[in-house]
Design an enzyme around this catalytic site. Structure first.
Site, PDB file in Angstrom:
ATOM      1  N   TRP A 256       0.829  -1.204   0.000  1.00  0.00           N
ATOM      2  CA  TRP A 256       0.000   0.000   0.000  1.00  0.00           C
ATOM      3  C   TRP A 256       0.864   1.255   0.000  1.00  0.00           C
ATOM      4  CZ3 TRP A 256      -4.443  -0.415   4.109  1.00  0.00           C
ATOM      5  CH2 TRP A 256      -5.163  -1.609   3.903  1.00  0.00           C
TER       6      TRP A 256
HETATM    7  S1  SF4 Z   1       3.338  -1.576   6.120  1.00  0.00           S
HETATM    8 FE1  SF4 Z   1       5.058  -1.490   4.677  1.00  0.00          FE
HETATM    9  S2  SF4 Z   1       4.903  -3.362   3.420  1.00  0.00           S
HETATM   10 FE2  SF4 Z   1       2.942  -3.077   4.477  1.00  0.00          FE
HETATM   11  S3  SF4 Z   1       1.712  -1.952   2.984  1.00  0.00           S
HETATM   12 FE3  SF4 Z   1       2.642  -0.410   4.339  1.00  0.00          FE
HETATM   13  S4  SF4 Z   1       4.542   0.173   3.269  1.00  0.00           S
HETATM   14 FE4  SF4 Z   1       3.835  -1.743   2.306  1.00  0.00          FE
END
Ligand code: SF4
Ligand code: SF4
Lengths: 282, 160
Positions: free
Chosen positions: B43
């Site tokens: 995300w």
């Molecule tokens: S926590 Fe890190 S790996 Fe998970 S969606 Fe957000 S940016 Fe991507």
């Protein structure tokens, strides 16, 4: 019981030479395993390439005096006191395991090489230390296993689920320490004592013979990596990491205007986020 | 810009695994280090980047602004409340640093009690703002710094 040398009593069944040969074999296995591991993972090559790259990016050259000072600091912080662990529980358990292991291995060698038979009794302190080492190792190890093992909580893995290679090292350590203690306490009970002794030898062999597959070699790599980390900070190469900015510095505020916009001209101290409640969504 | 983990820095604490809303941060069973199992599904919320105590998580820039071979490195300073990014290009010359707040109030000071928040009004429902924006969890009635509370408006373009 804990002040007598279990290996001397064993000399009635197994010749001291055989025991000494076994210890030497274990040392050889560790050396061979570590070298094979380095060749296979190319960790040595990676390490030196990384160091060379860092040197190219360096903004100043460190004198050998400075490097010596950094090595001493690494020894004092990361090696002897595990100071890089932010989590105090993790740090204490690691120290117990590490010093327990060292005391246990050193006293085992002393008992087997210097006092192999009941004819030359070991000074009481050595067997005492041997038991203390095993107990520290077992305590630190079980604490780690049951409450701080790397992924247990995060990935919903239960404490009794083995992860194969990932667990080889800790299982070897725990088995060795546990069965050493059980063997020592049941020496007078024939079959049980023999059973625990066999298990003790089996787990020791597993621990020292599996260096190629397990994380045993971290004992050697960790200090090297910790030293390199200090070097890149001191010589300015900092592995491409951003600078450490002070958000209350007017120059920084002028260069990055959304910092004062969101945090005000005098940003408060935020407190250590690492001490905040850990994310736990399971 | 999906995230990835530097194995030599990660200590396997699992914070990123716990916090990732997309459930794509996992711990490798053998090395005991975290890795992003599905960068395509990231995300790009950077919750993991902010949660990682070891500064082990970095991101891959998109080809539009950073050609192959670049590096984007992230460092958080929790006490100062800022997160810094350094982008270095393949030729080693184009190099830029960005700095942004991680949080605008000390850690743990503003934990939204969402259960106590009254149901959204019609005006809120019609608004384009999300339910949990500062205005709606009423954080700016306290002393949270927002652009509005500082008498600023968002300018066009990027600040850096
Ligand atoms: S926590 Fe890190 S790996 Fe998970 S969606 Fe957000 S940016 Fe991507
Ligand atoms: S939060 Fe950082 S150190 Fe912890 S498991 Fe994730 S990448 Fe590794």
């Amino acid at each position: 019981m804990i002040d007598s040398n279990p290996f001397a009593e064993l000399a009635a069944f197994i010749s001291p030479t055989a025991m000494q040969a076994y210890v030497v074999l274990m040392v050889v296995l560790v050396a061979v395993g570590t070298i094979l591991d380095m060749l296979h993972k190319k960790s040595g090559q990676y390490f030196f390439e990384n160091a060379r790259r860092a040197k190219r990016n360096a903004t100043r050259t460190l004198s050998s005096g400075e490097k010596g000072a950094l090595a001493l600091k690494t020894l004092g912080k990361e090696v002897l006191t595990s100071g890089e662990f932010n989590n105090p529980k993790r740090r204490i358990s690691h120290l117990l395991t590490m010093y327990g292991f060292i005391i246990f291995v050193v006293t085992t060698a002393i008992l087997i090489f210097a006092y192999p038979t009941p004819d030359d009794p070991a000074p009481t302190v050595v067997p005492l230390l041997w038991h203390l080492g095993a107990a520290m190792l077992a305590f630190g190890g079980y604490w780690f296993w049951f409450s701080i093992r790397v992924d247990v909580a995060s990935e919903g893995v239960k404490w009794y689920q083995l992860n194969g290679r990932g667990d080889l090292f800790i299982v070897g350590l725990l088995g060795m320490a546990t069965f050493a203690l059980l063997w020592s306490f049941t020496r007078d009970v024939d079959t049980l004592g023999t059973l625990f002794f066999v298990l003790f030898v089996a787990f020791s062999t597993l621990l020292f013979g599996s260096v190629y597959w397990s994380k045993f070699a971290h004992m050697f790599f960790k200090p090297a990596a910790a030293f390199q980390k200090r070097v890149i900070k001191a010589d300015g190469s900092r592995e491409n990491m951003p600078a450490v900015y002070d958000p209350s510095d007017p120059d920084v505020q002028a260069r990055f205007p959304d910092v004062p916009a969101y945090m005000g001209p005098n940003p408060p101290n935020m407190g250590l986020g690492i001490k905040r409640e850990a994310p736990s969504h399971f | 810009m999906p995230t990835f983990v530097y194995m030599t820095r990660c200590d396997g604490c699992g914070y990123c695994v716990d916090i990732c809303p997309s459930d794509i941060m996992h711990i490798d069973k053998v090395t005991r280090r975290a890795y992003n199992i599905e960068p395509n599904m990231c995300w790009e919320c950077y919750s993991c980047v902010k949660a990682c105590p070891m500064d082990a998580i970095d991101v891959r820039g998109y080809a539009e602004f950073a050609p192959l071979g670049h590096s984007v490195r992230v460092r958080r300073d929790e006490e100062k409340g800022v997160i810094a990014w350094r982008i270095k290009f393949r030729n080693g010359e184009k190099d830029m640093e960005l700095l942004a707040p991680i949080t605008t109030k000390p850690w743990g000071k503003h934990i939204p009690q969402l259960a106590d928040v009254p149901a959204p009004s019609q005006a809120m429902r019609d608004s384009q703002l999300l339910f949990n924006e500062p205005k709606y969890i009423r954080l700016d009635e306290g002393d949270l710094h927002t652009l509005a509370s500082n008498g600023l408006v968002m300018k066009e373009g990027v600040y850096y």
